[in-house]
Write an enzyme that holds these catalytic residues in place. Structure first.
Site, PDB file in Angstrom:
ATOM      1  N   GLY A 144      60.690 -23.276  -5.709  1.00  0.00           N
ATOM      2  CA  GLY A 144      59.690 -22.246  -5.430  1.00  0.00           C
ATOM      3  C   GLY A 144      60.259 -21.134  -4.576  1.00  0.00           C
ATOM      4  O   GLY A 144      61.259 -20.492  -4.921  1.00  0.00           O
ATOM      5  N   GLY A 145      59.626 -20.893  -3.435  1.00  0.00           N
ATOM      6  CA  GLY A 145      60.034 -19.797  -2.558  1.00  0.00           C
ATOM      7  C   GLY A 145      61.469 -19.887  -2.098  1.00  0.00           C
ATOM      8  O   GLY A 145      62.088 -18.870  -1.783  1.00  0.00           O
TER       9      GLY A 145
ATOM     10  N   GLY B 282      86.934   0.255 -25.754  1.00  0.00           N
ATOM     11  CA  GLY B 282      86.020   0.532 -24.640  1.00  0.00           C
ATOM     12  C   GLY B 282      86.415  -0.218 -23.383  1.00  0.00           C
ATOM     13  O   GLY B 282      86.175   0.245 -22.257  1.00  0.00           O
ATOM     14  N   ALA B 283      87.036  -1.372 -23.571  1.00  0.00           N
ATOM     15  CA  ALA B 283      87.421  -2.167 -22.400  1.00  0.00           C
ATOM     16  C   ALA B 283      88.489  -1.437 -21.576  1.00  0.00           C
ATOM     17  O   ALA B 283      88.563  -1.600 -20.361  1.00  0.00           O
ATOM     18  CB  ALA B 283      87.912  -3.538 -22.842  1.00  0.00           C
TER      19      ALA B 283
HETATM   20  C1  HXC Z   1      54.816 -30.133   3.451  1.00  0.00           C
HETATM   21  C2  HXC Z   1      56.533 -31.475   2.727  1.00  0.00           C
HETATM   22  C3  HXC Z   1      56.840 -30.573   1.706  1.00  0.00           C
HETATM   23  C4  HXC Z   1      56.039 -29.401   1.600  1.00  0.00           C
HETATM   24  C5  HXC Z   1      58.212 -32.226   1.577  1.00  0.00           C
HETATM   25  N1  HXC Z   1      57.403 -32.472   2.611  1.00  0.00           N
HETATM   26  N2  HXC Z   1      57.872 -31.056   0.987  1.00  0.00           N
HETATM   27  N3  HXC Z   1      55.544 -31.232   3.593  1.00  0.00           N
HETATM   28  N4  HXC Z   1      55.054 -29.218   2.502  1.00  0.00           N
HETATM   29  N5  HXC Z   1      56.285 -28.495   0.663  1.00  0.00           N
HETATM   30  C6  HXC Z   1      57.439 -33.639   3.472  1.00  0.00           C
HETATM   31  C7  HXC Z   1      57.063 -34.888   2.725  1.00  0.00           C
HETATM   32  O1  HXC Z   1      55.655 -35.017   2.697  1.00  0.00           O
HETATM   33  C8  HXC Z   1      57.720 -35.946   3.584  1.00  0.00           C
HETATM   34  O2  HXC Z   1      56.917 -36.151   4.727  1.00  0.00           O
HETATM   35  C9  HXC Z   1      58.994 -35.284   4.035  1.00  0.00           C
HETATM   36  O3  HXC Z   1      58.770 -33.876   3.870  1.00  0.00           O
HETATM   37  C10 HXC Z   1      60.200 -35.669   3.245  1.00  0.00           C
HETATM   38  O4  HXC Z   1      59.887 -35.532   1.877  1.00  0.00           O
HETATM   39  P1  HXC Z   1      60.152 -36.671   0.784  1.00  0.00           P
HETATM   40  O5  HXC Z   1      59.278 -36.365  -0.364  1.00  0.00           O
HETATM   41  O6  HXC Z   1      60.047 -38.002   1.432  1.00  0.00           O
HETATM   42  O7  HXC Z   1      61.675 -36.427   0.445  1.00  0.00           O
HETATM   43  P2  HXC Z   1      62.420 -36.562  -0.949  1.00  0.00           P
HETATM   44  O8  HXC Z   1      62.027 -37.836  -1.613  1.00  0.00           O
HETATM   45  O9  HXC Z   1      63.863 -36.336  -0.682  1.00  0.00           O
HETATM   46  O10 HXC Z   1      61.852 -35.374  -1.849  1.00  0.00           O
HETATM   47  C11 HXC Z   1      62.073 -34.033  -1.475  1.00  0.00           C
HETATM   48  C12 HXC Z   1      61.250 -33.092  -2.377  1.00  0.00           C
HETATM   49  C13 HXC Z   1      59.761 -33.523  -2.348  1.00  0.00           C
HETATM   50  C14 HXC Z   1      61.783 -33.143  -3.802  1.00  0.00           C
HETATM   51  C15 HXC Z   1      61.451 -31.685  -1.828  1.00  0.00           C
HETATM   52  O11 HXC Z   1      59.366 -33.685  -0.989  1.00  0.00           O
HETATM   53  C16 HXC Z   1      58.877 -32.533  -3.003  1.00  0.00           C
HETATM   54  O12 HXC Z   1      58.739 -32.493  -4.211  1.00  0.00           O
HETATM   55  N6  HXC Z   1      58.161 -31.730  -2.166  1.00  0.00           N
HETATM   56  C17 HXC Z   1      57.193 -30.776  -2.666  1.00  0.00           C
HETATM   57  C18 HXC Z   1      57.904 -29.630  -3.336  1.00  0.00           C
HETATM   58  C19 HXC Z   1      56.959 -28.531  -3.730  1.00  0.00           C
HETATM   59  O13 HXC Z   1      56.254 -28.633  -4.749  1.00  0.00           O
HETATM   60  N7  HXC Z   1      56.869 -27.504  -2.849  1.00  0.00           N
HETATM   61  C20 HXC Z   1      56.017 -26.360  -3.087  1.00  0.00           C
HETATM   62  C21 HXC Z   1      56.835 -25.363  -3.905  1.00  0.00           C
HETATM   63  S1  HXC Z   1      55.870 -23.983  -4.285  1.00  0.00           S
HETATM   64  P3  HXC Z   1      56.557 -37.623   5.291  1.00  0.00           P
HETATM   65  O14 HXC Z   1      55.777 -37.326   6.518  1.00  0.00           O
HETATM   66  O15 HXC Z   1      55.799 -38.284   4.206  1.00  0.00           O
HETATM   67  O16 HXC Z   1      57.860 -38.275   5.540  1.00  0.00           O
HETATM   68  C22 HXC Z   1      56.469 -22.784  -3.339  1.00  0.00           C
HETATM   69  C23 HXC Z   1      55.726 -21.529  -3.514  1.00  0.00           C
HETATM   70  C24 HXC Z   1      56.401 -20.349  -2.888  1.00  0.00           C
HETATM   71  O17 HXC Z   1      57.374 -22.941  -2.587  1.00  0.00           O
HETATM   72  C25 HXC Z   1      56.519 -19.304  -3.903  1.00  0.00           C
HETATM   73  C26 HXC Z   1      56.980 -18.013  -3.290  1.00  0.00           C
HETATM   74  C27 HXC Z   1      57.488 -17.095  -4.334  1.00  0.00           C
END
Ligand code: HXC
Length: 510
Positions: free
Chosen positions: A169-170, A404-405
């Site tokens: 994402g961002g 051209g190159a």
């Molecule tokens: C809040 C988050 C988080 C998020 C991870 N965590 N992503 N908390 N917001 N976006 C937290 C988890 O809840 C967890 O907390 C801890 O971080 C570690 O994450 P895990 O999932 O245990 O780690 P892992 O298994 O290594 O997986 C990592 C990951 C997964 C693949 C990044 O966490 C994930 O899919 N996160 C969500 C990704 C996502 O969809 N983000 C939004 C993108 S949209 P706890 O407390 O449980 O340990 C975006 C929009 C912006 O960014 C667009 C702008 C142009």
């Protein structure tokens, strides 16, 4: 007083622990270092000045009001790399998965603003779950604030992103605006939407590594400029790259003591080009023999291998090298090679880094796949990049410069400052065989006649002298003297002055 000092130390200790021991262990178990360990490796020992260590988020939803960790998932500040300053921010995956909140983005914005104001490069180390899901639009807005600053800083200060964990994402668009992206194999990946969303929307099953791992982005998409085996190697190489880069677009190129000899003659270059014009040879040999101490920092070395781009030094000053590579696809210019080199040339021009171009190019790659893929536009990018560049440009044609190159590869007509050719150069509209087939299409005779015409064309046009007679080549040089010629020219061009007409900005064919 002593108690207050003790409290400060205690607060610092807690902040430095980030998400705590359990999360640090999990980070190590994934094969990754923590944000602070990465900063320690990147910066000179003891040079890190942290900023905003105690910043906390102000999220009130989903229980976040009770979950506050000082620093809020990103470590920011400045320090030095081999004595030269950089600003940096490093996402801390141990704190809410390094996700971006409003407070987190404001910390990044602060160092972005300081870096731009002070004319100092900025490095982002990313390892993050993206937008802090509990914050919603505040997190989205926070990302846009980062993108806006990335864009304004583009071309003013070097910006480099290290992808050292998940980035979705961002967290992919900020890197994409920066000058260089480096990844770590097997622990980092980048995609706009992850495998789960891909499956839902397109029904395609794909792993994170297949979708956006280091291999994909360094060989297929060209989103990333290099990949390393682990965090330690990636950060050591980043230090090496930073040494080549100016601090800003007004600072001038860095100069290091050179232990190489300016006039070093390289006799091996006299036999580098094979007698048979269709035989490949390794252009990297020429680059390595010309550059100080054979030291080249290659960019995108696993993508579009038909062109080499990278940073080196001549007499201790940084230089950008662009070179066709006859070992791959005969060094032809295709869409990928054109885009790769165009972006590199533009980076060099932004930051006043002189460009040395070595040419052996049989032309642009023909075919439907190239034309359908927009070869005209991609080729034009490279043409545009060379044509607008005002930095010193030195060109050496070693063998083919066809069609051209020939024009595109920093020719005299695109304001090349010194355009050299080796005696083996062949500067023509095309190779002899193709030329004879067209010129003598209606009267094409037997094999003997064709061979005779081909010989005649080769003798007349496939040499550097037709171009040299017209002044398009400034001098035909002995290959073994290439370093000396290039070094002397660069020294003379240090005070080159050339300005393009005023414009708001150009309109490069994107
Ligand atoms: C809040 C988050 C988080 C998020 C991870 N965590 N992503 N908390 N917001 N976006 C937290 C988890 O809840 C967890 O907390 C801890 O971080 C570690 O994450 P895990 O999932 O245990 O780690 P892992 O298994 O290594 O997986 C990592 C990951 C997964 C693949 C990044 O966490 C994930 O899919 N996160 C969500 C990704 C996502 O969809 N983000 C939004 C993108 S949209 P706890 O407390 O449980 O340990 C975006 C929009 C912006 O960014 C667009 C702008 C142009």
């Amino acid at each position: 007083m002593r108690d207050i000092i003790k409290e400060l130390e205690e607060r610092r200790r807690v902040a430095r622990l980030g998400g705590g021991e359990k999360y640090i262990e999990a980070q190590h178990a994934r094969g990754k270092l923590t944000a602070r360990e990465r900063i320690d490796l990147l910066l000179d020992p003891g040079s890190f000045e942290e900023i905003d260590m105690f910043v906390e988020h102000d999220g009130q939803e989903f229980g976040m009001q009770d979950k506050k960790i000082p620093g809020d998932g990103v470590v920011t500040g400045w320090g030095t790399v081999n004595g030269r300053p950089i600003y940096l921010y490093a996402k801390d995956f141990t704190v809410f998965g390094g996700s971006l909140s409003k407070a987190h983005s404001k910390k990044i914005n602060k160092v972005q603003d300081m870096a731009l104001r002070n004319g100092v490069p900025i490095i982002g180390i990313l390892d993050s779950g993206g937008a802090r899901i509990q914050e919603g639009v505040d997190a989205l807005g926070g990302y846009a604030e980062v993108f806006q600053r990335n864009t304004l800083a583009s071309g003013v200060i070097p910006q480099i992103t290290m992808i050292m964990g998940p980035c979705a994402g961002g967290d992919v668009y900020s890197p994409a605006i920066t000058d260089f992206i480096f990844m770590v194999r097997n622990t980092s990946y980048m995609f706009v939407t992850g495998p789960g969303v891909v499956k839902t929307v397109t029904n395609e099953e794909v792993t994170a590594e297949e979708l956006g791992g280091a291999k994909v982005h360094t060989t297929k998409s060209s989103v990333a400029d290099g990949a390393y085996d682990n965090d330690v190697e990636a950060l050591a190489e980043l230090r090496r790259l930073i040494d080549f880069l100016p601090l800003s677009n007004t600072s001038g190129v860095p100069e290091q003591p050179s232990f190489d000899i300016r006039d070093r003659a390289e006799d091996a270059l006299d036999t580098l080009v094979p007698d048979n014009p269709n035989m490949p040879y390794d252009m990297m040999e020429l680059v390595k023999k010309v550059v100080d101490e054979g030291d080249l920092f290659e960019i995108q070395k696993d993508f579009a291998k038909n062109i080499i781009v990278g940073f080196g030094r001549i007499e201790g000053r940084s230089v950008g090298f662009v070179a066709n590579q006859p070992m791959t696809l005969a060094g032809v210019l295709d869409s990928d090679a054109s885009r790769k080199a165009a972006r590199f040339v533009r980076f060099c021009d932004c930051f006043d880094i002189p460009i040395v171009t070595f040419v052996d190019v049989p032309g642009f790659l023909p075919g439907t796949s190239q034309e359908y893929g927009g070869l005209i536009k991609h080729g034009a990018k490279l043409l545009f990049a060379y044509a607008e560049a005002t930095v010193p440009k030195i060109t050496v044609i070693t063998r083919k410069a066809y069609g051209g190159a020939y024009d595109v590869m920093a020719s005299k007509h695109l304001r090349g400052d010194m355009n050299y050719a080796w005696p083996t150069a062949e500067i023509a509209v095309m190779g002899a065989k193709g030329a004879v087939e067209i010129i003598f299409r209606s009267s094409i005779g037997n094999d003997e006649e064709i061979a005779e015409h081909t010989r005649e064309y080769e003798e007349k046009f496939l040499n550097p002298f037709v171009a040299a007679e017209r002044g398009y080549i400034d001098e035909v040089i002995q290959p073994h003297n290439t370093r000396r010629r290039v070094a002397r020219s660069l020294a003379l061009l240090r005070n080159k002055e050339l300005e393009n007409p005023w414009k708001k900005h150009d309109n490069i064919p994107l």
